[in-house]
Design an enzyme around this catalytic site. Structure first.
Site, PDB file in Angstrom:
ATOM      1  N   ASP A 267       0.833  -1.203   0.000  1.00 31.73           N
ATOM      2  CA  ASP A 267       0.000   0.000   0.000  1.00 31.73           C
ATOM      3  C   ASP A 267       0.869   1.255   0.000  1.00 31.73           C
ATOM      4  O   ASP A 267       1.429   1.636   1.030  1.00 31.73           O
ATOM      5  CB  ASP A 267      -0.921  -0.009   1.228  1.00 31.73           C
ATOM      6  CG  ASP A 267      -1.841   1.209   1.253  1.00 31.73           C
ATOM      7  OD1 ASP A 267      -1.957   1.879   0.209  1.00 31.73           O
ATOM      8  OD2 ASP A 267      -2.446   1.458   2.319  1.00 31.73           O
ATOM      9  N   LYS A 274       1.518   8.012   0.522  1.00 31.73           N
ATOM     10  CA  LYS A 274       1.973   8.064   1.902  1.00 31.73           C
ATOM     11  C   LYS A 274       3.335   8.753   1.977  1.00 31.73           C
ATOM     12  O   LYS A 274       4.091   8.725   1.008  1.00 31.73           O
ATOM     13  CB  LYS A 274       2.144   6.635   2.450  1.00 31.73           C
ATOM     14  CG  LYS A 274       0.874   5.883   2.702  1.00 31.73           C
ATOM     15  CD  LYS A 274       1.201   4.461   3.143  1.00 31.73           C
ATOM     16  CE  LYS A 274      -0.047   3.620   3.298  1.00 31.73           C
ATOM     17  NZ  LYS A 274      -0.933   4.031   4.395  1.00 31.73           N
ATOM     18  N   ASP A 285       0.399  -4.949   4.704  1.00 29.82           N
ATOM     19  CA  ASP A 285      -0.996  -4.504   4.606  1.00 29.82           C
ATOM     20  C   ASP A 285      -1.929  -5.617   4.126  1.00 29.82           C
ATOM     21  O   ASP A 285      -3.084  -5.381   3.828  1.00 29.82           O
ATOM     22  CB  ASP A 285      -1.087  -3.277   3.680  1.00 29.82           C
ATOM     23  CG  ASP A 285      -2.246  -2.367   4.050  1.00 29.82           C
ATOM     24  OD1 ASP A 285      -2.771  -2.488   5.167  1.00 29.82           O
ATOM     25  OD2 ASP A 285      -2.641  -1.542   3.192  1.00 29.82           O
ATOM     26  N   ASP A 344      -5.722   6.447  -0.230  1.00 32.86           N
ATOM     27  CA  ASP A 344      -5.055   5.630   0.793  1.00 32.86           C
ATOM     28  C   ASP A 344      -6.067   4.926   1.701  1.00 32.86           C
ATOM     29  O   ASP A 344      -5.697   4.071   2.499  1.00 32.86           O
ATOM     30  CB  ASP A 344      -4.106   6.515   1.623  1.00 32.86           C
ATOM     31  CG  ASP A 344      -3.119   5.690   2.437  1.00 32.86           C
ATOM     32  OD1 ASP A 344      -3.037   4.463   2.194  1.00 32.86           O
ATOM     33  OD2 ASP A 344      -2.447   6.258   3.314  1.00 32.86           O
ATOM     34  N   GLU A 346      -7.973   2.550   1.028  1.00 28.70           N
ATOM     35  CA  GLU A 346      -8.287   1.560  -0.011  1.00 28.70           C
ATOM     36  C   GLU A 346      -8.764   0.231   0.543  1.00 28.70           C
ATOM     37  O   GLU A 346      -9.482  -0.498  -0.129  1.00 28.70           O
ATOM     38  CB  GLU A 346      -7.042   1.341  -0.890  1.00 28.70           C
ATOM     39  CG  GLU A 346      -6.024   0.312  -0.374  1.00 28.70           C
ATOM     40  CD  GLU A 346      -5.408   0.665   0.979  1.00 28.70           C
ATOM     41  OE1 GLU A 346      -5.460   1.853   1.357  1.00 28.70           O
ATOM     42  OE2 GLU A 346      -4.901  -0.234   1.651  1.00 28.70           O
ATOM     43  N   ARG A 348     -10.913  -0.547   2.814  1.00 33.59           N
ATOM     44  CA  ARG A 348     -12.372  -0.660   2.950  1.00 33.59           C
ATOM     45  C   ARG A 348     -13.044  -0.871   1.601  1.00 33.59           C
ATOM     46  O   ARG A 348     -14.106  -1.467   1.511  1.00 33.59           O
ATOM     47  CB  ARG A 348     -12.914   0.580   3.689  1.00 33.59           C
ATOM     48  CG  ARG A 348     -12.811   1.860   2.931  1.00 33.59           C
ATOM     49  CD  ARG A 348     -12.889   3.081   3.842  1.00 33.59           C
ATOM     50  NE  ARG A 348     -11.690   3.219   4.689  1.00 33.59           N
ATOM     51  CZ  ARG A 348     -11.512   4.184   5.580  1.00 33.59           C
ATOM     52  NH1 ARG A 348     -12.455   5.086   5.783  1.00 33.59           N
ATOM     53  NH2 ARG A 348     -10.402   4.247   6.298  1.00 33.59           N
TER      54      ARG A 348
END
Ligand code: MN
Ligand code: ZN
Length: 496
Positions: A267, A274, A285, A344, A346, A348
């Site tokens: 991620d 990020k 992740d 970010d 992502e 969910r």
């Protein structure tokens, strides 16, 4: 490489060339196995000199006297006998393993005077040994020193009168250890090695345990309308996968229970990139998907009498000319539309489609999803407990109890209409991010919109799946959190 422990149980064992581990409860004069390992009775004197009082998980290490067959004697304190929990036996195994040093033969005397050591306790020691033995050093081509060169194989005999029962219970312990260590390995593997396809291949490997595995590719997911998951994946050159694992150990007519995992193999945050510092940790992740895969391994390997579905959404979140943008609106499989505020957020999006698909296809008794979902949960709970969100008090209570038993702890956080409102969007049915305040809760509210009336729990394991404090039974960055927890939940409530 992790040390390989060959563990057996017996009512006695030869001590030549071995180290002897003697368990002792606090307040008892002598540890287990004194007659065999310490016929001359030097331990009481050594204990006195060292101030050893058998406190929980304390160790007295003595060179074996000349009249003992053993090379070395390790006395391991258990603390007060009345306060011993099931988890303490795992810890004892872990502490024992930490004191093997270069031994290639070990005899553990488990029947500590004053303690009721049954098969479960003795196999708990074995589980602790196996969990402690795991380390991730596949990519270390040079060992720093001779001391770090663990022997390839250690022969361990656990001496107990409960050896028959222990032998039986050990089958389960071995399955649990293998499942936890699989989850750890998946989290630890570098992201160039473990992409969505490679992860899916790991799921396919469970077929040899009798798990039915289907892998959905981009085409199938498009057909199902999984616009939320696919939106995340579109910035990566590595195509997404959805792995569907089924273990049918229960009776035919039983509805399954379902576990769903977030598997973002890396991620970057996507276009909402990020910051660079610590980004390498985002290889973890996929900790939710790792836990689900490890759990499926355990349940199949121990032939659990239950029907279980494991679904993991595997994607990579990258910035790219084709990546999704803040402002995009995607349509999920449920038909609900989502405005992307922050690329970010992502996890969910991946879970929205994975949860809906699982519920729609399998009509499960309940769904539990695991996800390294929010940094906010680590602000609330640190690396010590996972956040628990649920629409069902019974499921929630059962999870919390399983957390206490396994020391994979959970803390329940609230859901509610007022929190739900926060994720309403100006332009779509909902938005995928509502800012910093209550960040873990609004993420959970988002997921809740994809589970219907099915009893459901969401475990936010961002703080516990990786980088949590090392323990007696875990020395790995990827902790395998969730596997023992959910195995205990299933064992306690959902097997025929
Ligand atoms: Mn993210
Ligand atoms: Zn993420």
């Amino acid at each position: 490489m992790s040390a390989k422990f060959n563990i057996s149980f017996a009512k006695s064992a030869a001590l030549e060339d071995a180290i002897a581990v003697l368990l002792q409860a606090a307040g008892e004069d002598a540890p287990a196995g004194t007659q065999q390992a310490d016929p001359g009775g030097v331990i009481p004197k050594a204990a006195k000199i060292a101030g050893f009082s058998a406190k929980s998980m304390s160790v007295l290490d003595v060179l074996a006297p000349h009249n003992s067959d053993a090379d070395r004697i390790v006395v391991l304190g258990l603390g007060k006998a009345g306060k011993l929990t099931a988890h303490d036996w795992l810890r004892a195994g872990g502490v024992a393993a930490a004191n093997f040093k270069k031994a290639s033969k070990v005899v553990i005397y488990a029947d500590a005077p004053g303690v009721d050591v049954d098969g479960e306790a003795a196999s708990g020691i074995a589980l602790g040994l196996l969990l402690r033995a795991y380390s991730f050093d596949a990519y270390k081509t040079k060992k720093k020193s001779d001391d770090e060169k663990t022997p390839k194989t250690v022969e361990i005999t656990i001496v107990t009168t409960a050896h028959d029962a222990a032998e039986k219970a050990f089958k389960t312990a071995q399955a649990v250890a293998d499942g936890v260590n699989l989850a750890r390995e998946l989290v630890n593997l570098p992201p160039n090695v473990l992409g969505p396809e490679e992860f899916a291949d790991k799921a396919v490997e469970l077929q040899k345990l009798g798990v039915e595995v289907e892998i959905l590719g981009e085409k199938e997911m498009k057909k199902l309308g999984m616009g939320a998951l696919l939106g995340v994946a579109q910035g990566s050159v590595r195509p997404p996968r959805l792995a569907v694992m089924q273990w049918k150990g229960g009776s035919k007519k039983d509805e399954p229970i379902a576990f769903v995992g977030k598997g973002v193999v890396f991620d970057t945050g996507g276009i909402s990139l990020k910051p660079g510092a610590g980004m390498e940790d985002m290889k973890g992740d996929m900790g939710g998907a790792a836990a689900v895969t490890g759990l499926m391994h355990v349940l199949a390997a121990r032939k659990a009498k239950v029907n279980v579905v494991g679904v993991i959404g595997l994607v990579e979140n990258m910035p790219d000319g084709n990546a999704q943008r803040p402002g995009d609106i995607v349509t999920s499989m449920s038909g609900q539309t989502i405005e992307i505020i922050n690329t970010d957020a992502e996890g969910r999006l991946v879970l929205a489609d994975a949860l809906w698909y699982t519920n729609d296809r399998f009509k499960p008794k309940f769904m539990i999803n695991l996800a390294t979902l929010t940094g906010a949960v680590t602000v609330a709970l640190g690396n010590l407990q996972a956040g628990l969100f649920s629409n069902d008090d019974e499921l929630s209570a059962r999870l919390s109890t399983a957390g206490d038993v396994t020391e994979e702890k959970l803390w329940r956080l609230p859901l509610g209409k007022d929190y739900d409102k926060i994720i309403d969007s100006k332009f779509a049915d909902m938005k995928n991010s509502a800012g910093r305040l209550a960040g873990s809760i609004t993420a959970a509210q988002f997921l809740k919109r994809f589970v219907g009336d099915t009893p459901w729990a969401h475990l936010d394991i961002a703080g516990t799946a990786m980088g949590s404090p090392l323990t007696e039974i875990n020395q790995s960055w990827g902790s395998g959190y969730g596997v023992r927890l959910l195995n205990e939940l299933v064992r306690a409530h959902y097997e025929d």
